[in-house]
Scaffold this active site. Sequence first.
Site, PDB file in Angstrom:
ATOM      1  N   LYS A 217       0.863  -1.180   0.000  1.00 53.53           N
ATOM      2  CA  LYS A 217       0.000   0.000   0.000  1.00 53.53           C
ATOM      3  C   LYS A 217       0.895   1.224   0.000  1.00 53.53           C
ATOM      4  O   LYS A 217       1.685   1.431   0.923  1.00 53.53           O
ATOM      5  CB  LYS A 217      -0.878  -0.023   1.246  1.00 53.53           C
ATOM      6  CG  LYS A 217      -1.806   1.170   1.361  1.00 53.53           C
ATOM      7  CD  LYS A 217      -2.742   0.977   2.541  1.00 53.53           C
ATOM      8  CE  LYS A 217      -3.654   2.158   2.717  1.00 53.53           C
ATOM      9  NZ  LYS A 217      -4.544   1.975   3.872  1.00 53.53           N
ATOM     10  N   LYS A 270      -2.163  -1.584  -3.969  1.00 50.56           N
ATOM     11  CA  LYS A 270      -3.046  -0.426  -3.890  1.00 50.56           C
ATOM     12  C   LYS A 270      -2.235   0.847  -3.954  1.00 50.56           C
ATOM     13  O   LYS A 270      -1.235   0.934  -3.231  1.00 50.56           O
ATOM     14  CB  LYS A 270      -3.775  -0.524  -2.561  1.00 50.56           C
ATOM     15  CG  LYS A 270      -4.709   0.593  -2.250  1.00 50.56           C
ATOM     16  CD  LYS A 270      -5.235   0.428  -0.862  1.00 50.56           C
ATOM     17  CE  LYS A 270      -5.938   1.713  -0.498  1.00 50.56           C
ATOM     18  NZ  LYS A 270      -6.267   1.806   0.867  1.00 50.56           N
ATOM     19  N   TYR A 336     -14.960   1.080  -7.101  1.00 53.64           N
ATOM     20  CA  TYR A 336     -16.214   1.822  -6.916  1.00 53.64           C
ATOM     21  C   TYR A 336     -17.052   1.772  -8.184  1.00 53.64           C
ATOM     22  O   TYR A 336     -18.212   2.161  -8.173  1.00 53.64           O
ATOM     23  CB  TYR A 336     -15.900   3.269  -6.520  1.00 53.64           C
ATOM     24  CG  TYR A 336     -15.069   3.339  -5.257  1.00 53.64           C
ATOM     25  CD1 TYR A 336     -15.676   3.243  -4.005  1.00 53.64           C
ATOM     26  CD2 TYR A 336     -13.679   3.451  -5.308  1.00 53.64           C
ATOM     27  CE1 TYR A 336     -14.914   3.265  -2.852  1.00 53.64           C
ATOM     28  CE2 TYR A 336     -12.910   3.472  -4.159  1.00 53.64           C
ATOM     29  CZ  TYR A 336     -13.532   3.377  -2.932  1.00 53.64           C
ATOM     30  OH  TYR A 336     -12.781   3.386  -1.788  1.00 53.64           O
TER      31      TYR A 336
HETATM   32  C1  PBG Z   1      -7.308   2.763   5.585  1.00 52.36           C
HETATM   33  C2  PBG Z   1      -7.710   2.764   4.167  1.00 52.36           C
HETATM   34  C3  PBG Z   1      -7.582   3.813   3.240  1.00 52.36           C
HETATM   35  C4  PBG Z   1      -8.103   3.339   2.034  1.00 52.36           C
HETATM   36  C5  PBG Z   1      -8.534   2.035   2.260  1.00 52.36           C
HETATM   37  N1  PBG Z   1      -8.263   1.688   3.572  1.00 52.36           N
HETATM   38  C6  PBG Z   1      -7.122   5.199   3.438  1.00 52.36           C
HETATM   39  C7  PBG Z   1      -5.738   5.510   3.770  1.00 52.36           C
HETATM   40  O1  PBG Z   1      -4.868   4.665   3.886  1.00 52.36           O
HETATM   41  O2  PBG Z   1      -5.484   6.691   3.944  1.00 52.36           O
HETATM   42  C8  PBG Z   1      -8.179   4.123   0.762  1.00 52.36           C
HETATM   43  C9  PBG Z   1      -9.123   3.591  -0.278  1.00 52.36           C
HETATM   44  C10 PBG Z   1      -9.455   4.542  -1.362  1.00 52.36           C
HETATM   45  O3  PBG Z   1      -8.831   5.604  -1.554  1.00 52.36           O
HETATM   46  O4  PBG Z   1     -10.401   4.231  -2.094  1.00 52.36           O
HETATM   47  N2  PBG Z   1      -8.320   2.279   6.413  1.00 52.36           N
END
Ligand code: PBG
Length: 349
Positions: A217, A270, A336
Amino acid sequence: MSNPEGENASILIGRPRRLRLNAALRGMLRETQVSASDFIYPLFVVHGTGVKNEIGSMPGVFQLSIDQLEAEARSLTALGIPAVILFGVPAHKDPVGLENFADDGIVQQAIRALKAAAPQLLVITDVCLCEYTDHGHCGILNVSDGARPRPEPNLPDGYLLNDETLAVLTKVAVSHARAGADIVAPSGMIDGAVAAIRAALDRAGFEHLAILSYAIKYASGFYGPFREAAQGAPKFGDRRSHQMDPANAREALREAALDAAEGADLLMVKPALPYLDIIRQTHDQIPQLPLVAYQVSGEYAMLKAAALNGWLEEPRTVLETLTAIKRAGADLIITYYAKQAVGWLAENG
Ligand code: PBG
């Protein structure tokens, strides 16, 4: 020959266009297929009744209260979308995020409602602290609470405490499991989260529940709209001390290998489209685990804004991105666009 010279034909050793001649040939030879069964749809759940709030930066995506979930579950099932991933907006926030592991927390209620409405719809839960903590960070912070000095004087002030955070994450995962979740997905990029959650689930009698690790991530600007939707923006600072530097690829493979060794059942990359190279490398390096890609909120917002302005043809460009993500090596896509894409796939054949 229509070529007046006649002789140029002989130097064309291949004519790949022969196989693109008509839709039947193209359809039969298409290497990558995208279908409803590839999709995981994100849901934002909030307290209250009759709530269906459209998210400003994500037209077509809503925060929903529990009473709206039955209809939502039915429509997803009718479309053939097999799974959702849940994000909760709690009633109150505090330094630890107590609602995150409360029996009647918003996500726990949502799991039960979805399972009652559509037992076969898979419910994946996001296991993180950021939506629940008053500071908006993904873990317990090394800060003084006024009365006491910071808990770890050797660690920097404001540092996100890794192992203290694991203790909360394990409670959250077990709580989601008790409420009926099918898969838990730790998303905080906290070291050792997969191993800790695996051990806690097994101890609590949930050896059968899979862990989808947000293994890779990135610290990405593309999460902007999500932070409005889930109300989980950090109040100060950023997430660069735990999420990955967008410049790094070898480090991504290290993250994936660690999570695989800790017992992750599925891995995630991600965001998706800016990181197709990472999807490809992870798929090739760890072919034995299914790979999920998350087309995140900013990717959706970007496409939607251009489409609403008439600058991009929406069905065509969105299906192109989803195809690209699968072609790069993803088995499943969190998007989405899941519901809209199913409709467009049906139209385009
Ligand atoms: C953290 C989380 C995030 C997203 C999914 N889980 C936000 C972050 O890390 O700041 C982002 C998903 C998206 O942007 O669609 N719980």
